[in-house]
Design an enzyme around this catalytic site. Structure first.
Site, PDB file in Angstrom:
ATOM      1  N   ILE A 276       2.504   2.479   3.358  1.00 49.63           N
ATOM      2  CA  ILE A 276       3.496   1.636   4.020  1.00 49.63           C
ATOM      3  C   ILE A 276       4.570   1.192   3.033  1.00 49.63           C
ATOM      4  O   ILE A 276       5.721   1.604   3.103  1.00 49.63           O
ATOM      5  CB  ILE A 276       2.823   0.406   4.675  1.00 49.63           C
ATOM      6  CG1 ILE A 276       1.799   0.862   5.725  1.00 49.63           C
ATOM      7  CG2 ILE A 276       3.868  -0.505   5.309  1.00 49.63           C
ATOM      8  CD1 ILE A 276       0.988  -0.279   6.332  1.00 49.63           C
ATOM      9  N   CYS A 277       4.176   0.358   2.093  1.00 52.36           N
ATOM     10  CA  CYS A 277       5.153  -0.315   1.227  1.00 52.36           C
ATOM     11  C   CYS A 277       5.734   0.572   0.137  1.00 52.36           C
ATOM     12  O   CYS A 277       6.756   0.226  -0.456  1.00 52.36           O
ATOM     13  CB  CYS A 277       4.522  -1.565   0.622  1.00 52.36           C
ATOM     14  SG  CYS A 277       4.030  -2.761   1.890  1.00 52.36           S
ATOM     15  N   VAL A 278       5.095   1.703  -0.134  1.00 48.06           N
ATOM     16  CA  VAL A 278       5.679   2.676  -1.059  1.00 48.06           C
ATOM     17  C   VAL A 278       6.384   3.780  -0.280  1.00 48.06           C
ATOM     18  O   VAL A 278       7.541   4.115  -0.556  1.00 48.06           O
ATOM     19  CB  VAL A 278       4.608   3.275  -1.990  1.00 48.06           C
ATOM     20  CG1 VAL A 278       5.223   4.358  -2.884  1.00 48.06           C
ATOM     21  CG2 VAL A 278       3.966   2.195  -2.845  1.00 48.06           C
TER      22      VAL A 278
ATOM     23  N   TRP B  79       0.829  -1.192   0.000  1.00 48.54           N
ATOM     24  CA  TRP B  79       0.000   0.000   0.000  1.00 48.54           C
ATOM     25  C   TRP B  79       0.867   1.246   0.000  1.00 48.54           C
ATOM     26  O   TRP B  79       1.998   1.205   0.475  1.00 48.54           O
ATOM     27  CB  TRP B  79      -0.919  -0.011   1.215  1.00 48.54           C
ATOM     28  CG  TRP B  79      -1.837  -1.174   1.305  1.00 48.54           C
ATOM     29  CD1 TRP B  79      -2.655  -1.655   0.301  1.00 48.54           C
ATOM     30  CD2 TRP B  79      -2.042  -2.022   2.426  1.00 48.54           C
ATOM     31  NE1 TRP B  79      -3.372  -2.732   0.751  1.00 48.54           N
ATOM     32  CE2 TRP B  79      -3.008  -2.987   2.059  1.00 48.54           C
ATOM     33  CE3 TRP B  79      -1.515  -2.084   3.717  1.00 48.54           C
ATOM     34  CZ2 TRP B  79      -3.463  -3.972   2.930  1.00 48.54           C
ATOM     35  CZ3 TRP B  79      -1.960  -3.058   4.584  1.00 48.54           C
ATOM     36  CH2 TRP B  79      -2.929  -3.986   4.187  1.00 48.54           C
TER      37      TRP B  79
ATOM     38  N   PRO C 299      10.108   2.818   1.705  1.00 44.29           N
ATOM     39  CA  PRO C 299      11.338   2.783   0.901  1.00 44.29           C
ATOM     40  C   PRO C 299      11.594   4.091   0.152  1.00 44.29           C
ATOM     41  O   PRO C 299      12.753   4.481  -0.034  1.00 44.29           O
ATOM     42  CB  PRO C 299      11.100   1.623  -0.064  1.00 44.29           C
ATOM     43  CG  PRO C 299       9.621   1.457  -0.128  1.00 44.29           C
ATOM     44  CD  PRO C 299       9.126   1.825   1.237  1.00 44.29           C
TER      45      PRO C 299
END
Length: 218
Positions: free
Chosen positions: A120-122, A117, A125
């Protein structure tokens, strides 16, 4: 925060400087995607992947706990059938040395990211990589969050960290840049025809009209 220029010609993407990381486009992530229509995110992510392939932009595929969250969606895997996604346990992709090493191996500093999502995941990083000197571009319409608010707040937070938001067709346009780049035009047209929405319909119509004109003049 990245110290790279955020304006001027140098701030635009080029195929020669770009590397793409696609993060966690998996069934479990799609199950709680509410910021966008899931089918649209699939379309845009696959369109982005095909564009990257057309311009020889190195692309790194990654998943998280795929044995529980599911394999990478087939549409993306089909673009790079020979590539096995890097399957992580770390939530933050940029903390997985395999991913970072793969990016470093390209020698490129314009990091294009998209995934599920966004919050979070974008964001994680993207923010970390921007702090380490990468010029990071988050493809917002090939990403999505658990709510519209979650997606929007993530984009705002990334902008504060120096990340540039972009859409997949904008990335395609910047990679093409000049219609005199004739070698990539057939692939660009094919990607647009398959994933360009209204532009695809208009192109099909134009092709039909041209074909009809040719027949009437025969």
């Amino acid at each position: 925060m990245s110290t790279e220029k955020k304006a001027g010609l140098g701030a635009l993407l080029t195929p020669e400087e770009s590397v793409l990381v696609l993060i966690d486009h998996q069934p479990f992530q799609f199950a709680n995607l509410h910021s966008h229509e899931p089918a649209m995110v699939v379309n845009n992510a696959v369109g982005l992947a095909k564009a990257a392939k057309a311009f020889d932009v190195p692309t790194i595929l990654t998943t998280v706990l795929e044995e529980r969250g599911g394999l990478l969606i087939q549409g993306l895997q089909d673009v790079f059938p020979e590539q096995k996604p890097i399957n992580r346990t770390l939530i933050n992709t940029w903390q997985d040395e395999r991913v970072v090493d793969a990016v470093k191996a390209t020698g490129r500093k314009k990091l294009v990211v998209a995934g599920l999502w966004t919050e979070i995941c974008v964001a994680m990083p993207a923010i970390q990589a921007a702090g380490e000197g990468y010029e990071v571009y988050a493809v917002t319409d090939a990403s999505g969050g658990v709510s519209a608010e979650a997606h929007e707040m993530a984009v705002r937070r990334m902008i504060q960290a120096g990340v540039t938001p972009i859409t997949w067709q904008a990335a395609l346009g910047e990679w093409q840049r000049d219609w005199a780049r004739e070698e990539t035009i057939p692939a660009v047209i094919e990607v647009q025809a398959q994933h360009g929405g209204g532009s695809a319909v208009a192109y099909a119509w134009e092709t039909q009209l041209l074909a009809g004109s040719g027949r009437s003049g025969a």
